[in-house]
Design a protein around this motif. Structure first.
Motif, PDB file in Angstrom:
ATOM      1  N   TYR A 316       0.831  -1.208   0.000  1.00  0.00           N
ATOM      2  CA  TYR A 316       0.000   0.000   0.000  1.00  0.00           C
ATOM      3  C   TYR A 316       0.866   1.258   0.000  1.00  0.00           C
ATOM      4  CZ  TYR A 316      -4.717  -1.957   0.581  1.00  0.00           C
ATOM      5  OH  TYR A 316      -5.923  -2.566   0.381  1.00  0.00           O
ATOM      6  N   ARG A 317       1.911   1.248   0.825  1.00  0.00           N
ATOM      7  CA  ARG A 317       2.809   2.411   0.843  1.00  0.00           C
ATOM      8  C   ARG A 317       3.393   2.665  -0.536  1.00  0.00           C
ATOM      9  NH1 ARG A 317       4.793   0.078   5.701  1.00  0.00           N
ATOM     10  NH2 ARG A 317       4.132   1.246   7.568  1.00  0.00           N
ATOM     11  N   PHE A 318       3.798   1.594  -1.197  1.00  0.00           N
ATOM     12  CA  PHE A 318       4.386   1.721  -2.537  1.00  0.00           C
ATOM     13  C   PHE A 318       3.409   2.359  -3.511  1.00  0.00           C
ATOM     14  CE2 PHE A 318       5.054   0.127  -6.820  1.00  0.00           C
ATOM     15  CZ  PHE A 318       6.413   0.357  -7.030  1.00  0.00           C
ATOM     16  N   VAL A 319       2.177   1.865  -3.539  1.00  0.00           N
ATOM     17  CA  VAL A 319       1.180   2.388  -4.480  1.00  0.00           C
ATOM     18  C   VAL A 319       0.802   3.823  -4.135  1.00  0.00           C
ATOM     19  CG1 VAL A 319      -1.166   2.115  -5.368  1.00  0.00           C
ATOM     20  CG2 VAL A 319       0.280   0.091  -5.014  1.00  0.00           C
ATOM     21  N   PHE A 320       0.558   4.098  -2.864  1.00  0.00           N
ATOM     22  CA  PHE A 320       0.194   5.461  -2.468  1.00  0.00           C
ATOM     23  C   PHE A 320       1.327   6.432  -2.775  1.00  0.00           C
ATOM     24  CE2 PHE A 320      -2.774   3.677   1.064  1.00  0.00           C
ATOM     25  CZ  PHE A 320      -3.749   3.424   0.115  1.00  0.00           C
ATOM     26  N   GLU A 321       2.550   6.003  -2.527  1.00  0.00           N
ATOM     27  CA  GLU A 321       3.709   6.860  -2.817  1.00  0.00           C
ATOM     28  C   GLU A 321       3.770   7.181  -4.307  1.00  0.00           C
ATOM     29  OE1 GLU A 321       6.766   9.229  -1.602  1.00  0.00           O
ATOM     30  OE2 GLU A 321       5.647   7.913  -0.244  1.00  0.00           O
TER      31      GLU A 321
END
Length: 408
Positions: A316-321
């Motif tokens: 999720y962090r990767f996609v949101f970033e």
């Protein structure tokens, strides 16, 4: 100045598209939202749980989530397995008013909270009836959903349902759905597929025109998965579509194995390539892009709500970033995302089993293992959602201030 004044002239509270961005009330509109497909059924006074809906919407608001992708009910018959029940349309053009009242309730509660809805009108997949059920009702084979595009009776039925939906008057506030700014966009279908790109474009163009003739203030999008499927670019090339949609399923497509945590790093390489490829289409078409579905399972492929979400949180962090970075740097047309999917206060009755009538609705549709991708109200993932929504809101506020400064 041009974009600001163009948006303002269209009135308040409507989400609009201008210069490859979404706008709302004179400001750029960016969001990290979620899929809340079961919300219509949960809002039904007899068969749903309105108290749960209120609590879950408040939970989402506390996370900065104001954009929900919801299903427009579904088709019966209600004795089918792997199907949302009760359906909004148990038989052709015969409706379950209890579910329609659930639709009214959900939209009204969202309206009271300043939330926006994206509403797929149909579904390629079996879990809400969709293409296959339309085909079967008109003498075709349920297992041949692609016949949907070619059967005249099916298309007439689909348009009749769509017209009824758009002209529905909300019993709680008197607002016609076609005039409700709570609805950001109508979507032609959830993950439509086809092999004939020319037929696809013809169907998309005529259906978009049909919707916009009735509901001219609403945006319309396709709801497709992106370049993993055939005709993805051709579908989004239809000029009357307001923005590009795509989905990303790293686990379903074999890039990620939750039993092998080390596979996440290589999966993220594939994910970035896939996002870049689909965003490039949006850039070429000069349209905004929304990644409206993505998710992976809990650690070790567990279906238990108590299992950790260490890998999911990293994903999720990767996609949101990715999304926030592109918005901040103005480096592409991706403007928003909706994660899959909010399970809220619900919990699987049969972990990894199929949903049965009477079970809690959670983020996993009835045809999928229960507890697979659901994000619950106690998950650590929610702190990541909140953090990135705060960051995105800060960036959007800065963009709006620059626009105002230029206009003065």
């Amino acid at each position: 100045m041009l974009a600001l004044s163009c948006v303002l002239c269209q009135g308040e509270n409507w989400v609009t598209v201008d210069q490859e961005r979404f706008y709302l009330n004179g400001s750029e509109y960016h969001y990290i939202g979620t899929n809340y497909w079961y919300g219509v059924n949960m809002g039904a006074p007899l068969s749903g749980d309105r108290d749960r809906v209120r609590k879950e919407l408040d939970q989402l608001i506390s996370l900065g989530v104001t954009n929900l992708r919801i299903m427009a009910g579904g088709q019966g018959p209600d004795d089918r397995e792997k199907r949302i029940v009760p359906s909004i349309e148990p038989e052709p053009m015969e409706f379950n008013e209890d579910v329609w009242l659930g639709f009214d309730f959900l939209l009204n509660e969202m309206r009271n909270r300043g939330m926006k809805a994206i509403v797929p009108i149909n579904n390629y997949w079996e879990w809400s009836g969709g293409f296959g059920q339309y085909v079967e009702w008109h003498g075709g084979d349920f297992e041949d959903p692609l016949s949907f595009y070619e059967m005249i009776d099916v298309q007439e039925h689909f348009r009749a349902f769509t017209e009824y939906l758009l002209n529905r008057e909300n019993t709680l506030n008197g607002v016609l759905y076609k005039e409700d700014s709570t609805i950001m966009a109508w979507q032609l279908s959830n993950e439509p597929r086809i092999e004939n790109c020319t037929l696809y474009q013809e169907w998309i163009s005529s259906t978009v025109d049909f919707i916009k003739d009735i509901a001219p203030h609403h945006l319309v999008s396709l709801g497709n998965e992106g370049t993993i499927t055939n005709c993805a670019r051709e579908g989004n090339e239809v000029e009357s579509l307001d923005y590009v949609t795509f989905h990303c399923w790293a686990q379903n497509w074999g890039w990620f194995d939750p039993k092998d945590p080390s596979s996440l790093d290589s999966a993220l390489v594939h994910v970035r390539e896939y996002l870049d490829k689909n965003v490039e289409i949006a850039n070429d078409l000069h349209k905004p892009a929304v990644l409206e579905e993505f998710g992976i399972s809990r650690d070790d492929a567990s279906y238990s709500p108590d299992a950790l979400t260490t890998l999911r949180d990293k994903y999720y962090r990767f996609v949101f970033e990715y999304v926030v970075d592109h918005v901040k740097n103005r480096s592409s047309n991706i403007v928003a995302t909706n994660f899959w999917a909010y399970g809220g206060m619900g919990r699987p009755v049969s972990e990894g089993g199929l949903w049965r009538p009477g079970d809690d609705f959670i983020g996993d549709p009835p045809h999928e293992p229960q507890g697979w991708y659901s994000v619950y109200d106690k998950d650590s993932t929610l702190s990541i959602v909140k953090s990135y929504n705060n960051l995105l809101r800060h960036i959007t506020h800065g963009i709006s201030n620059k626009m105002i400064s230029r206009s003065e």
